[in-house]
Write a protein that holds these residues in place. Structure first.
Motif, PDB file in Angstrom:
ATOM      1  N   TYR A 117      17.126  -6.015 -16.616  1.00 51.00           N
ATOM      2  CA  TYR A 117      16.993  -4.705 -17.262  1.00 51.00           C
ATOM      3  C   TYR A 117      15.528  -4.296 -17.319  1.00 51.00           C
ATOM      4  O   TYR A 117      15.179  -3.142 -17.142  1.00 51.00           O
ATOM      5  N   ARG A 118      14.662  -5.272 -17.589  1.00 50.83           N
ATOM      6  CA  ARG A 118      13.220  -5.079 -17.471  1.00 50.83           C
ATOM      7  C   ARG A 118      12.742  -5.958 -16.320  1.00 50.83           C
ATOM      8  O   ARG A 118      13.395  -6.908 -15.948  1.00 50.83           O
ATOM      9  N   GLY A 119      11.589  -5.666 -15.768  1.00 47.58           N
ATOM     10  CA  GLY A 119      11.072  -6.519 -14.704  1.00 47.58           C
ATOM     11  C   GLY A 119      10.776  -5.791 -13.425  1.00 47.58           C
ATOM     12  O   GLY A 119      10.358  -6.403 -12.445  1.00 47.58           O
ATOM     13  N   GLY A 120      10.971  -4.472 -13.402  1.00 44.23           N
ATOM     14  CA  GLY A 120      10.607  -3.685 -12.237  1.00 44.23           C
ATOM     15  C   GLY A 120       9.134  -3.322 -12.266  1.00 44.23           C
ATOM     16  O   GLY A 120       8.365  -3.815 -13.104  1.00 44.23           O
ATOM     17  N   PRO A 121       8.685  -2.464 -11.364  1.00 43.64           N
ATOM     18  CA  PRO A 121       7.265  -2.073 -11.336  1.00 43.64           C
ATOM     19  C   PRO A 121       6.819  -1.482 -12.666  1.00 43.64           C
ATOM     20  O   PRO A 121       7.539  -0.710 -13.310  1.00 43.64           O
ATOM     21  N   LEU A 122       5.614  -1.845 -13.057  1.00 44.57           N
ATOM     22  CA  LEU A 122       5.079  -1.392 -14.343  1.00 44.57           C
ATOM     23  C   LEU A 122       4.972   0.125 -14.402  1.00 44.57           C
ATOM     24  O   LEU A 122       5.139   0.728 -15.469  1.00 44.57           O
ATOM     25  N   ALA A 123       4.717   0.751 -13.278  1.00 41.30           N
ATOM     26  CA  ALA A 123       4.552   2.208 -13.260  1.00 41.30           C
ATOM     27  C   ALA A 123       5.799   2.944 -13.745  1.00 41.30           C
ATOM     28  O   ALA A 123       5.700   4.089 -14.209  1.00 41.30           O
ATOM     29  N   ARG A 177      -3.504  -0.961 -13.415  1.00 40.44           N
ATOM     30  CA  ARG A 177      -4.397  -1.235 -12.271  1.00 40.44           C
ATOM     31  C   ARG A 177      -4.171  -2.624 -11.677  1.00 40.44           C
ATOM     32  O   ARG A 177      -4.593  -2.895 -10.543  1.00 40.44           O
ATOM     33  N   ALA A 178      -3.533  -3.503 -12.421  1.00 41.09           N
ATOM     34  CA  ALA A 178      -3.288  -4.856 -11.909  1.00 41.09           C
ATOM     35  C   ALA A 178      -2.299  -4.789 -10.749  1.00 41.09           C
ATOM     36  O   ALA A 178      -1.300  -4.062 -10.815  1.00 41.09           O
ATOM     37  N   PRO A 179      -2.553  -5.521  -9.661  1.00 46.15           N
ATOM     38  CA  PRO A 179      -1.592  -5.533  -8.556  1.00 46.15           C
ATOM     39  C   PRO A 179      -0.211  -5.971  -9.021  1.00 46.15           C
ATOM     40  O   PRO A 179      -0.075  -6.832  -9.893  1.00 46.15           O
ATOM     41  N   GLY A 180       0.812  -5.360  -8.454  1.00 47.80           N
ATOM     42  CA  GLY A 180       2.180  -5.699  -8.825  1.00 47.80           C
ATOM     43  C   GLY A 180       2.634  -7.012  -8.224  1.00 47.80           C
ATOM     44  O   GLY A 180       1.955  -7.602  -7.373  1.00 47.80           O
ATOM     45  N   TRP A 181       3.780  -7.488  -8.655  1.00 47.69           N
ATOM     46  CA  TRP A 181       4.351  -8.740  -8.150  1.00 47.69           C
ATOM     47  C   TRP A 181       4.877  -8.504  -6.742  1.00 47.69           C
ATOM     48  O   TRP A 181       5.735  -7.649  -6.520  1.00 47.69           O
ATOM     49  N   ASP A 182       4.345  -9.255  -5.772  1.00 47.58           N
ATOM     50  CA  ASP A 182       4.747  -9.031  -4.380  1.00 47.58           C
ATOM     51  C   ASP A 182       5.463 -10.229  -3.778  1.00 47.58           C
ATOM     52  O   ASP A 182       5.665 -10.291  -2.565  1.00 47.58           O
ATOM     53  N   ALA A 183       5.858 -11.183  -4.618  1.00 48.54           N
ATOM     54  CA  ALA A 183       6.640 -12.335  -4.167  1.00 48.54           C
ATOM     55  C   ALA A 183       8.107 -12.083  -4.522  1.00 48.54           C
ATOM     56  O   ALA A 183       8.434 -11.099  -5.182  1.00 48.54           O
ATOM     57  N   PRO A 184       9.019 -12.952  -4.080  1.00 46.20           N
ATOM     58  CA  PRO A 184      10.433 -12.765  -4.452  1.00 46.20           C
ATOM     59  C   PRO A 184      10.612 -12.721  -5.958  1.00 46.20           C
ATOM     60  O   PRO A 184       9.916 -13.435  -6.698  1.00 46.20           O
ATOM     61  N   PRO A 185      11.512 -11.883  -6.470  1.00 44.95           N
ATOM     62  CA  PRO A 185      11.733 -11.812  -7.918  1.00 44.95           C
ATOM     63  C   PRO A 185      12.281 -13.125  -8.439  1.00 44.95           C
ATOM     64  O   PRO A 185      12.935 -13.882  -7.713  1.00 44.95           O
ATOM     65  N   VAL A 186      11.997 -13.400  -9.703  1.00 49.89           N
ATOM     66  CA  VAL A 186      12.429 -14.650 -10.328  1.00 49.89           C
ATOM     67  C   VAL A 186      13.382 -14.338 -11.477  1.00 49.89           C
ATOM     68  O   VAL A 186      13.423 -13.230 -12.005  1.00 49.89           O
ATOM     69  N   TRP A 187      14.152 -15.359 -11.873  1.00 52.29           N
ATOM     70  CA  TRP A 187      15.070 -15.191 -12.992  1.00 52.29           C
ATOM     71  C   TRP A 187      14.294 -15.001 -14.289  1.00 52.29           C
ATOM     72  O   TRP A 187      13.311 -15.704 -14.560  1.00 52.29           O
ATOM     73  N   LEU A 188      14.759 -14.056 -15.104  1.00 54.26           N
ATOM     74  CA  LEU A 188      14.141 -13.705 -16.376  1.00 54.26           C
ATOM     75  C   LEU A 188      15.195 -13.638 -17.468  1.00 54.26           C
ATOM     76  O   LEU A 188      16.321 -13.212 -17.220  1.00 54.26           O
ATOM     77  N   HIS A 189      14.798 -14.005 -18.664  1.00 54.46           N
ATOM     78  CA  HIS A 189      15.610 -13.666 -19.833  1.00 54.46           C
ATOM     79  C   HIS A 189      15.456 -12.187 -20.131  1.00 54.46           C
ATOM     80  O   HIS A 189      16.408 -11.479 -20.417  1.00 54.46           O
ATOM     81  N   ALA A 190      14.210 -11.704 -20.074  1.00 54.74           N
ATOM     82  CA  ALA A 190      13.845 -10.291 -20.140  1.00 54.74           C
ATOM     83  C   ALA A 190      13.935  -9.673 -21.534  1.00 54.74           C
ATOM     84  O   ALA A 190      13.797  -8.460 -21.671  1.00 54.74           O
ATOM     85  N   TRP A 210      -0.897 -11.950 -16.044  1.00 55.72           N
ATOM     86  CA  TRP A 210      -1.180 -11.915 -17.478  1.00 55.72           C
ATOM     87  C   TRP A 210      -1.449 -10.479 -17.946  1.00 55.72           C
ATOM     88  O   TRP A 210      -0.930 -10.053 -18.983  1.00 55.72           O
ATOM     89  N   ASN A 211      -2.215  -9.741 -17.167  1.00 53.93           N
ATOM     90  CA  ASN A 211      -2.494  -8.343 -17.529  1.00 53.93           C
ATOM     91  C   ASN A 211      -1.217  -7.506 -17.526  1.00 53.93           C
ATOM     92  O   ASN A 211      -1.008  -6.659 -18.401  1.00 53.93           O
ATOM     93  N   ARG A 212      -0.354  -7.722 -16.528  1.00 50.44           N
ATOM     94  CA  ARG A 212       0.912  -6.999 -16.520  1.00 50.44           C
ATOM     95  C   ARG A 212       1.774  -7.390 -17.714  1.00 50.44           C
ATOM     96  O   ARG A 212       2.435  -6.545 -18.327  1.00 50.44           O
TER      97      ARG A 212
END
Length: 299
Positions: free
Chosen positions: A147-153, A188-201, A259-261
């Motif tokens: 539900y959360r975990g997509g691009p910060l923008a 401004r922090a670069p986004g996550w560009d690796a495969p998504p990981v499991w989250l509790h979220a 960490w910044n994200r």
């Protein structure tokens, strides 16, 4: 939305409705005591059922999809995690005028930790890091997006709107310029560009159970799925004091960008929650104020 109501469209739920649902769909459990369990949660009502179970019912339509998500995935996640998670013992269906699916779970003992009142903050930080790391390590096919975990923008418009709303509530004393600066730094922090990981979220204090200061269980997996690992860093600011925050970060090996994200996500969630819940949910509003203080205090 009526005064004191958290959301529009909340369905009325009371002890009688829960008793009727149980008697109709789980007659073997009929006659057990039913008692509303006080909770700072925002999407579900919880009722103790006897001594060993809890009934969880969505309050709003948006929470209904979380029920099937938990019923599908919790049995597969449970053996892979270092803390107890809810065990589904009954899948309820709409009935008695109640329009959504619901669940019966085993009762999990423990108490919610409180920011500022932790008995073993460094040890709890290690426990939380172990749980987050275990979630990240899971590989299961067909994982849903969190539900959360997509691009910060995606959160930019709602975060800036919340900051503007807080400008209009001077009694909250929020430094809106500082909040904007932290948010823009996170963007401004670069986004996550690796495969998504499991989250509790949704690692809020109300979704954690502790005993003797140590993590024993994690509940409410309705937001779970895969996404940016920064999403599960929220306990660093919504619960842990500064020294334990560093224990948590080091145990997970979090890089500066992630960490910044994570800090930005946590701040965004708090900024949005505070004006929304300040008059209807003291627990959520209180934790939002705590997060804002902790994040802005790091500058």
């Amino acid at each position: 939305m009526s005064a004191g109501q958290m959301h529009r469209g909340m369905h009325p739920i009371d002890d009688g409705l829960v008793r009727r649902l149980i008697a109709d769909q789980f007659p073997q459990l009929a006659g057990l005591a039913v008692e509303r369990f006080p909770s700072g949660g925002t999407v579900n009502a919880m009722y103790r059922l006897g001594d060993g179970m809890v009934v969880r019912l969505p309050l709003v339509e948006g929470g209904a999809k979380d029920v099937s998500r938990e019923q599908q995935w919790l049995p597969r996640l449970a053996p892979r995690l270092p803390a107890a998670v809810p065990e589904v013992v009954g899948a309820g269906e709409p009935a008695e005028g109640y329009p959504w699916p619901w669940s019966v779970y085993r009762w999990l003992e423990g108490e919610n930790p409180e920011a500022g009142g932790l008995r073993e903050p460094a040890l709890l930080a290690g426990d939380l890091a172990g749980f987050v790391a275990a979630m990240r390590s899971i590989t299961l096919p067909g994982a849903p997006p969190a539900y959360r975990g997509g691009p910060l923008a995606l959160l930019d418009a709602s975060t800036r709107a919340a900051i503007e709303a807080l400008r209009g509530i001077p009694e909250e004393g929020i430094d809106c310029e500082a909040a904007t600066a932290v948010w823009e730094e996170a963007l401004r922090a670069p986004g996550w560009d690796a495969p998504p990981v499991w989250l509790h979220a949704d690692l809020m204090p109300g979704n954690l159970l502790v005993d003797g200061g140590r993590l024993t269980a994690v509940i409410d997996f309705g937001c779970m799925g895969v996404g940016d690992p920064a999403c599960d860093l929220v306990p660093a600011w919504n619960l842990l004091p500064a020294a334990a925050r560093e224990v948590f970060r080091e145990a997970l090996g979090v890089d500066d960008d992630t960490w910044n994200r994570g800090r930005g996500r946590t701040l965004s969630q708090a900024l949005i929650a505070l004006p929304y819940y300040r008059t209807t949910n003291p627990a959520m509003a209180g934790n939002a104020r705590h997060v804002i203080r902790e994040v802005l205090g790091e500058r």
